[in-house]
Design an enzyme around this catalytic site. Structure first.
Site, PDB file in Angstrom:
ATOM      1  N   HIS A 128       0.852  -1.196   0.000  1.00  0.00           N
ATOM      2  CA  HIS A 128       0.000   0.000   0.000  1.00  0.00           C
ATOM      3  C   HIS A 128       0.886   1.244   0.000  1.00  0.00           C
ATOM      4  O   HIS A 128       2.108   1.136  -0.133  1.00  0.00           O
ATOM      5  CB  HIS A 128      -0.976  -0.033   1.181  1.00  0.00           C
ATOM      6  CG  HIS A 128      -0.330  -0.195   2.540  1.00  0.00           C
ATOM      7  ND1 HIS A 128       0.450   0.789   3.117  1.00  0.00           N
ATOM      8  CD2 HIS A 128      -0.341  -1.220   3.420  1.00  0.00           C
ATOM      9  CE1 HIS A 128       0.870   0.377   4.302  1.00  0.00           C
ATOM     10  NE2 HIS A 128       0.413  -0.851   4.510  1.00  0.00           N
TER      11      HIS A 128
ATOM     12  N   HIS B 289       4.124   1.395   2.078  1.00  0.00           N
ATOM     13  CA  HIS B 289       5.300   0.732   1.501  1.00  0.00           C
ATOM     14  C   HIS B 289       5.875   1.575   0.365  1.00  0.00           C
ATOM     15  O   HIS B 289       7.091   1.683   0.203  1.00  0.00           O
ATOM     16  CB  HIS B 289       4.926  -0.656   0.969  1.00  0.00           C
ATOM     17  CG  HIS B 289       4.290  -1.534   2.010  1.00  0.00           C
ATOM     18  ND1 HIS B 289       2.981  -1.936   1.932  1.00  0.00           N
ATOM     19  CD2 HIS B 289       4.770  -2.044   3.166  1.00  0.00           C
ATOM     20  CE1 HIS B 289       2.684  -2.668   2.992  1.00  0.00           C
ATOM     21  NE2 HIS B 289       3.750  -2.746   3.765  1.00  0.00           N
TER      22      HIS B 289
ATOM     23  N   CYS C 209       3.722 -12.121  18.710  1.00  0.00           N
ATOM     24  CA  CYS C 209       2.755 -11.600  17.729  1.00  0.00           C
ATOM     25  C   CYS C 209       3.179 -12.090  16.353  1.00  0.00           C
ATOM     26  O   CYS C 209       4.274 -11.767  15.886  1.00  0.00           O
ATOM     27  CB  CYS C 209       2.696 -10.076  17.731  1.00  0.00           C
ATOM     28  SG  CYS C 209       1.710  -9.453  16.341  1.00  0.00           S
TER      29      CYS C 209
ATOM     30  N   CYS D 212       3.731  -9.238  13.701  1.00  0.00           N
ATOM     31  CA  CYS D 212       5.030  -8.547  13.833  1.00  0.00           C
ATOM     32  C   CYS D 212       6.177  -9.525  13.692  1.00  0.00           C
ATOM     33  O   CYS D 212       7.311  -9.105  13.497  1.00  0.00           O
ATOM     34  CB  CYS D 212       5.186  -7.876  15.187  1.00  0.00           C
ATOM     35  SG  CYS D 212       4.033  -6.563  15.527  1.00  0.00           S
TER      36      CYS D 212
ATOM     37  N   CYS E 294      -1.268  -7.428  20.950  1.00  0.00           N
ATOM     38  CA  CYS E 294      -0.132  -6.766  20.313  1.00  0.00           C
ATOM     39  C   CYS E 294      -0.381  -5.255  20.316  1.00  0.00           C
ATOM     40  O   CYS E 294      -1.461  -4.805  19.927  1.00  0.00           O
ATOM     41  CB  CYS E 294       0.011  -7.252  18.875  1.00  0.00           C
ATOM     42  SG  CYS E 294       1.112  -6.219  17.900  1.00  0.00           S
TER      43      CYS E 294
ATOM     44  N   HIS F 256      -0.853  -4.376  16.335  1.00  0.00           N
ATOM     45  CA  HIS F 256      -1.967  -4.951  15.571  1.00  0.00           C
ATOM     46  C   HIS F 256      -3.245  -5.133  16.381  1.00  0.00           C
ATOM     47  O   HIS F 256      -4.294  -5.424  15.815  1.00  0.00           O
ATOM     48  CB  HIS F 256      -1.549  -6.293  14.962  1.00  0.00           C
ATOM     49  CG  HIS F 256      -0.436  -6.151  13.977  1.00  0.00           C
ATOM     50  ND1 HIS F 256       0.891  -6.262  14.317  1.00  0.00           N
ATOM     51  CD2 HIS F 256      -0.459  -5.863  12.652  1.00  0.00           C
ATOM     52  CE1 HIS F 256       1.637  -6.072  13.250  1.00  0.00           C
ATOM     53  NE2 HIS F 256       0.851  -5.818  12.226  1.00  0.00           N
TER      54      HIS F 256
ATOM     55  N   LYS G 105      -3.507  -3.053   6.878  1.00  0.00           N
ATOM     56  CA  LYS G 105      -4.659  -3.867   6.495  1.00  0.00           C
ATOM     57  C   LYS G 105      -5.505  -4.206   7.721  1.00  0.00           C
ATOM     58  O   LYS G 105      -6.716  -4.091   7.703  1.00  0.00           O
ATOM     59  CB  LYS G 105      -4.184  -5.166   5.830  1.00  0.00           C
ATOM     60  CG  LYS G 105      -4.388  -5.193   4.326  1.00  0.00           C
ATOM     61  CD  LYS G 105      -5.817  -5.494   3.917  1.00  0.00           C
ATOM     62  CE  LYS G 105      -6.228  -4.995   2.548  1.00  0.00           C
ATOM     63  NZ  LYS G 105      -5.572  -5.603   1.417  1.00  0.00           N
TER      64      LYS G 105
END
Ligand code: MSP
Length: 500
Positions: A20, A23, A128, A131, A149, A152, A305
């Site tokens: 996305h 990045h 996690c 991660c 986490c 997340h 996401k």
């Protein structure tokens, strides 16, 4: 120009999902630096790729009923497609499943084992999977009796298993000294953050292997085939594989001293404390610079996401129509130290105000006038002292800013020159003159200088304008106002259509 090398890397991305704009933010920055140094005559190696092993990928593959290898093979073309759509010119796209990389991981583990840096033990902790890391007490979030986490928000998994440890404690003092002495971790605030954490917690030995019974998708340890390398160590080593460590000595010796890693701040600890330790253990210098940037956030949260707030690369390409515009907008937002909020209306106004109205409009106006009034031929004329001086100082300023990775500021400085060229044109009114040679030549010179400086960010546009107006792109260090003998304008392109 020989002897000048520049090595730039992005993190290698997890190919569990499509990339996305977060990045793209890192990758475009790496490409901008690669192009800048290439334009300046450096021998550039630009490495990007995918981080394909580990539990996260193993599970993502299982979820869609594929083997991990089938799954990653299907995702790699997606990454390559987006990088190509964004005009990313890497030297190598590395995959951690590449044979030369897997071989290197084994060699490095063997070496670290023989040196006594890797030893067997057992481990328990909260993990996690997103991660791919353990969280200790104080780091995770406790909610309704569950440990979550902090990034997340997903439940952590309790892991209790035999493992191999990496003796970070053995190199703690040396690593601390490297980071403390400054200049490597950049900007400095991130160095202070890491130093603070090492001072507080110490560099504790970390688990660097997973039993194959739990994670089969990884590189087998050469000295114990029941284990695979922990995905983060596997991944970090890509920076050595990419330029031929233990395989192509000339290449490695040339590029490693010039290594610039670009990362988001989420992976700072791995890239400083842990990576610098591994390098120390291998007897290698740290990278020349670890360039860290903050996040693009959406509604205050890091885009992801799992957070449900991602903006896709396609969204921006569809809206702004060209790779160059998207690259420009991402770099205009770039901030190493502070998170920036994704704001569509702000991007629209930057796009309309800067790309369409300032740059695009000037190219169009100057081109049309040159064609209409001078048949496209604009010979050298007396330089306008004000414009010439601003152009020279802009060239210098942009070079200084890029060296400090202040790309957004470099764009602003370049656009100050374009704005000034626009008002110079309004003041001198070449359309009203019988012989508009002087104002047109000066305007074109300012445009040429700016177009040159914009090349690393907007390569397609720069090349298009240079072709349309008949000039060469120069290394910025050789760029001087007034150096063009004669312009031969062939067309007056419309570069950017406004968005509504
Ligand atoms: N595979 C590891 C990296 C290993 S490198 C030896 C990894 N991959 S990742 O796919 O999660 O990519 C993380 C990187 O993507 C971040 O460090 C950052 O460069 C970039 N970004 C992802 N989301 C981002 C934002 N929302 N904002 C800015 N950059 C972001 O971690």
């Amino acid at each position: 120009m020989t002897g000048k090398a520049f090595y730039v890397t992005t993190p290698i991305y997890y190919p569990n999902d499509v990339p996305h704009i977060g990045h793209a933010y890192t990758t475009v920055l790496a490409d901008v630096l690669a192009r800048w140094y290439r334009l300046n005559g450096y021998d550039v190696f630009f490495l990007t790729g995918t981080d394909e092993h580990g539990l996260k990928l193993q599970r993502a593959a299982e979820k869609v009923g594929k083997t991990p290898k089938e799954f990653v093979d299907s995702m790699v073309p997606v990454f390559k497609k987006y990088w190509s759509l964004l005009e990313i010119e890497y030297s190598r796209f590395i995959r951690t499943t590449d044979p030369d990389h897997e071989e290197l991981v084994k060699k490095v583990f063997q070496r670290l084992y023989e040196k006594g840096y890797v030893y067997k033990g057992s481990y328990s902790g909260w993990y996690c999977v997103s991660c791919e890391k353990f969280y200790s007490e104080g780091e995770y979030v406790e909610q309704g009796g569950q440990k979550l986490c902090p990034i997340h928000g997903k439940p952590l998994e309790w892991v209790e298993e035999e493992t191999y440890f990496l003796r970070l404690s053995a190199v703690q003092d040396e690593v601390l000294k490297i980071i403390e002495s400054g200049g490597t971790v950049f900007p400095e605030a991130y160095a202070r953050e890491v130093v603070g954490r090492i001072r507080k917690e110490g560099l504790k030995d970390v688990s660097v292997a997973r039993p194959k019974t739990r994670v089969y998708w990884g590189v087998e340890l050469p000295f114990d085939r029941d284990f695979v390398a922990y995905v983060w160590i596997d991944a970090l080593l890509n920076y050595l594989t990419g330029i031929g460590f233990m395989r192509d000595d000339d290449s490695f010796q040339k590029y490693w001293p010039e290594a610039h890693h670009i990362i988001g701040k989420d992976i700072l600890w791995f890239h400083s404390a842990i990576w610098f330790s591994v390098l120390r253990m291998l007897g290698l210098d740290p990278p020349k610079r670890l360039i860290v940037h903050a996040y693009i956030v959406n509604r205050g949260l890091k885009m992801g996401k799992s957070t449900g707030n991602v903006v896709m690369i396609d969204d921006l390409l569809e809206r702004y129509k060209s790779a160059d515009a998207v690259r420009y907008l991402l770099m205009r937002l770039l901030n190493l130290e502070k998170d920036v909020e994704f704001d569509q209306s702000l991007l629209d106004s930057i796009y309309n105000g800067e790309l369409a109205d300032t740059y695009g409009n000037l190219v169009r106006r100057a081109g049309v006038l040159a064609l209409r009034k001078l048949g496209g031929r604009v010979p050298r004329a007396d330089p306008d002292p004000g414009l010439a001086e601003l152009a020279s100082s802009t060239i210098k300023r942009v070079a200084e800013l890029i060296a400090e990775v202040k790309v957004s500021e470099a764009l602003t400085a370049t656009f100050d020159l374009l704005r000034e060229a626009n008002s110079y044109m309004n003041r001198t009114e070449p359309w009203a003159l019988d012989d508009p040679t002087r104002p047109l030549y000066n305007t074109l010179e300012a445009l040429r200088v700016a177009t040159n400086l914009l090349y690393p960010v907007m390569p397609v546009t720069s090349e298009l304008v240079s072709r349309a107006f008949g000039f060469q792109l120069f290394p910025p260090a050789e760029l001087a106002f007034g150096q063009v003998e004669e312009y031969r304008v062939a067309e007056a392109p419309i570069l950017f259509q406004k968005v509504k």
